[in-house]
Design a protein around this motif. Structure first.
Motif, PDB file in Angstrom:
ATOM      1  N   PRO A  10      31.127-172.481  14.397  1.00  0.00           N
ATOM      2  CA  PRO A  10      29.826-171.732  14.201  1.00  0.00           C
ATOM      3  C   PRO A  10      29.715-170.419  14.293  1.00  0.00           C
ATOM      4  CG  PRO A  10      30.141-173.116  16.544  1.00  0.00           C
ATOM      5  CD  PRO A  10      31.127-173.248  15.769  1.00  0.00           C
ATOM      6  N   ASP A  11      30.467-169.682  14.984  1.00  0.00           N
ATOM      7  CA  ASP A  11      30.293-168.250  14.987  1.00  0.00           C
ATOM      8  C   ASP A  11      30.327-167.687  13.443  1.00  0.00           C
ATOM      9  OD1 ASP A  11      29.841-168.353  17.640  1.00  0.00           O
ATOM     10  OD2 ASP A  11      31.818-167.623  18.011  1.00  0.00           O
ATOM     11  N   LEU A  12      31.449-168.256  12.610  1.00  0.00           N
ATOM     12  CA  LEU A  12      31.644-167.889  11.129  1.00  0.00           C
ATOM     13  C   LEU A  12      31.009-168.827  10.020  1.00  0.00           C
ATOM     14  CD1 LEU A  12      35.545-167.042  11.446  1.00  0.00           C
ATOM     15  CD2 LEU A  12      33.492-165.396  11.310  1.00  0.00           C
ATOM     16  N   SER A  13      30.273-169.941  10.762  1.00  0.00           N
ATOM     17  CA  SER A  13      29.529-170.620   9.941  1.00  0.00           C
ATOM     18  C   SER A  13      30.503-171.419   8.912  1.00  0.00           C
ATOM     19  CB  SER A  13      28.219-170.147   9.203  1.00  0.00           C
ATOM     20  OG  SER A  13      27.417-169.693  10.162  1.00  0.00           O
ATOM     21  N   ARG A  14      31.240-172.153   9.307  1.00  0.00           N
ATOM     22  CA  ARG A  14      32.487-172.761   8.591  1.00  0.00           C
ATOM     23  C   ARG A  14      33.054-173.770   9.294  1.00  0.00           C
ATOM     24  NH1 ARG A  14      36.803-168.288   6.823  1.00  0.00           N
ATOM     25  NH2 ARG A  14      38.125-168.400   8.948  1.00  0.00           N
ATOM     26  N   PHE A  15      33.333-174.746   8.520  1.00  0.00           N
ATOM     27  CA  PHE A  15      34.347-175.680   8.959  1.00  0.00           C
ATOM     28  C   PHE A  15      35.868-175.422   8.454  1.00  0.00           C
ATOM     29  CE2 PHE A  15      30.458-178.445   9.234  1.00  0.00           C
ATOM     30  CZ  PHE A  15      30.616-178.962  10.247  1.00  0.00           C
ATOM     31  N   GLU A  16      36.695-175.433   9.466  1.00  0.00           N
ATOM     32  CA  GLU A  16      38.194-174.852   9.070  1.00  0.00           C
ATOM     33  C   GLU A  16      39.203-175.928   9.244  1.00  0.00           C
ATOM     34  OE1 GLU A  16      37.400-170.325  10.936  1.00  0.00           O
ATOM     35  OE2 GLU A  16      38.405-171.687  12.243  1.00  0.00           O
ATOM     36  N   ALA A  17      40.114-176.142   8.578  1.00  0.00           N
ATOM     37  CA  ALA A  17      41.127-176.854   8.246  1.00  0.00           C
ATOM     38  C   ALA A  17      42.381-176.208   8.825  1.00  0.00           C
ATOM     39  CB  ALA A  17      41.497-177.571   6.844  1.00  0.00           C
ATOM     40  N   TYR A  18      43.008-176.893   9.568  1.00  0.00           N
ATOM     41  CA  TYR A  18      44.378-176.414  10.306  1.00  0.00           C
ATOM     42  C   TYR A  18      45.442-177.072   9.734  1.00  0.00           C
ATOM     43  CZ  TYR A  18      41.598-172.766  12.744  1.00  0.00           C
ATOM     44  OH  TYR A  18      40.709-171.825  13.065  1.00  0.00           O
ATOM     45  N   VAL A  19      46.690-176.617   9.531  1.00  0.00           N
ATOM     46  CA  VAL A  19      47.862-177.604   9.160  1.00  0.00           C
ATOM     47  C   VAL A  19      48.746-177.043  10.317  1.00  0.00           C
ATOM     48  CG1 VAL A  19      49.501-178.344   7.700  1.00  0.00           C
ATOM     49  CG2 VAL A  19      47.005-178.246   7.063  1.00  0.00           C
ATOM     50  N   ASP A  20      49.394-177.786  11.174  1.00  0.00           N
ATOM     51  CA  ASP A  20      50.351-177.216  11.894  1.00  0.00           C
ATOM     52  C   ASP A  20      50.020-175.911  12.572  1.00  0.00           C
ATOM     53  OD1 ASP A  20      52.039-179.474  11.487  1.00  0.00           O
ATOM     54  OD2 ASP A  20      52.989-178.365   9.655  1.00  0.00           O
ATOM     55  N   LEU A  23      45.634-171.657   9.865  1.00  0.00           N
ATOM     56  CA  LEU A  23      44.441-172.180   8.895  1.00  0.00           C
ATOM     57  C   LEU A  23      44.809-172.175   7.520  1.00  0.00           C
ATOM     58  CD1 LEU A  23      41.223-171.988   8.982  1.00  0.00           C
ATOM     59  CD2 LEU A  23      41.608-169.565   8.369  1.00  0.00           C
ATOM     60  N   ALA A  24      44.322-173.457   6.903  1.00  0.00           N
ATOM     61  CA  ALA A  24      44.944-173.707   5.558  1.00  0.00           C
ATOM     62  C   ALA A  24      43.594-173.703   4.692  1.00  0.00           C
ATOM     63  CB  ALA A  24      45.454-175.073   5.673  1.00  0.00           C
ATOM     64  N   GLY A  25      42.323-173.675   5.207  1.00  0.00           N
ATOM     65  CA  GLY A  25      41.264-173.654   4.409  1.00  0.00           C
ATOM     66  C   GLY A  25      40.094-173.756   5.135  1.00  0.00           C
ATOM     67  N   PHE A  26      38.819-173.682   4.389  1.00  0.00           N
ATOM     68  CA  PHE A  26      37.545-173.510   5.143  1.00  0.00           C
ATOM     69  C   PHE A  26      36.410-174.098   4.064  1.00  0.00           C
ATOM     70  CE2 PHE A  26      37.994-169.302   3.593  1.00  0.00           C
ATOM     71  CZ  PHE A  26      36.813-169.022   2.822  1.00  0.00           C
ATOM     72  N   ALA A  27      35.372-174.422   4.540  1.00  0.00           N
ATOM     73  CA  ALA A  27      33.904-174.959   4.220  1.00  0.00           C
ATOM     74  C   ALA A  27      32.957-174.177   4.835  1.00  0.00           C
ATOM     75  CB  ALA A  27      33.983-176.369   4.142  1.00  0.00           C
ATOM     76  N   SER A  28      32.637-173.233   3.970  1.00  0.00           N
ATOM     77  CA  SER A  28      31.399-172.630   4.551  1.00  0.00           C
ATOM     78  C   SER A  28      30.195-173.291   4.490  1.00  0.00           C
ATOM     79  CB  SER A  28      31.079-171.125   3.646  1.00  0.00           C
ATOM     80  OG  SER A  28      32.321-170.351   3.958  1.00  0.00           O
ATOM     81  N   TYR A  29      29.189-172.868   5.454  1.00  0.00           N
ATOM     82  CA  TYR A  29      27.816-173.709   5.445  1.00  0.00           C
ATOM     83  C   TYR A  29      26.807-172.729   6.050  1.00  0.00           C
ATOM     84  CZ  TYR A  29      28.664-174.469  10.422  1.00  0.00           C
ATOM     85  OH  TYR A  29      29.060-174.399  11.681  1.00  0.00           O
ATOM     86  N   ARG A  30      25.439-173.079   5.728  1.00  0.00           N
ATOM     87  CA  ARG A  30      24.405-172.364   6.374  1.00  0.00           C
ATOM     88  C   ARG A  30      23.470-173.439   6.838  1.00  0.00           C
ATOM     89  NH1 ARG A  30      20.387-171.780   2.615  1.00  0.00           N
ATOM     90  NH2 ARG A  30      20.963-171.902   0.389  1.00  0.00           N
TER      91      ARG A  30
END
Length: 95
Positions: A10-20, A23-30
């Motif tokens: 929530p501090d960066l307003s995004r969902f983050e995907a982690y692999v092992d 950080l592998a990716g993210f989906a930003s939201y507001r």
């Protein structure tokens, strides 16, 4: 095959995907008027074609559903297309 973990940041307003653990990716939201507005999704090139984007979309939307009170607005073309391909998530889309 590595497992993808999705966490809300929530501090960066995004969902983050982690692999092992990486950080592998993210989906930003507001957040806007009771809606979760997905604005941008990005997957690192090193993880392209490995299902990270799909896991990220599913994980983010599952967490939105678990929160219970928010409607999704998919401004991001990737999230919009993913929801279109997965009818069981279309109930999350704001009217």
């Amino acid at each position: 095959m590595s497992e993808t973990t999705v966490k809300d940041n929530p501090d960066l307003s995004r969902f983050e995907a982690y692999v092992d653990g990486a950080l592998a990716g993210f989906a930003s939201y507001r957040l806007s008027g009771g809606h979760v507005v997905f604005t941008h999704t990005e997957v690192d090139d090193a993880y392209e074609g490995q299902g990270v984007g799909s896991a990220l979309a599913r994980g983010a939307l599952d967490q939105v559903r678990a929160a219970g009170e928010r409607d999704v607005v998919a401004m991001c073309p990737f999230i919009a297309a993913w929801i279109e391909r997965h009818p069981d998530y279309q109930d999350l889309v704001a009217p």
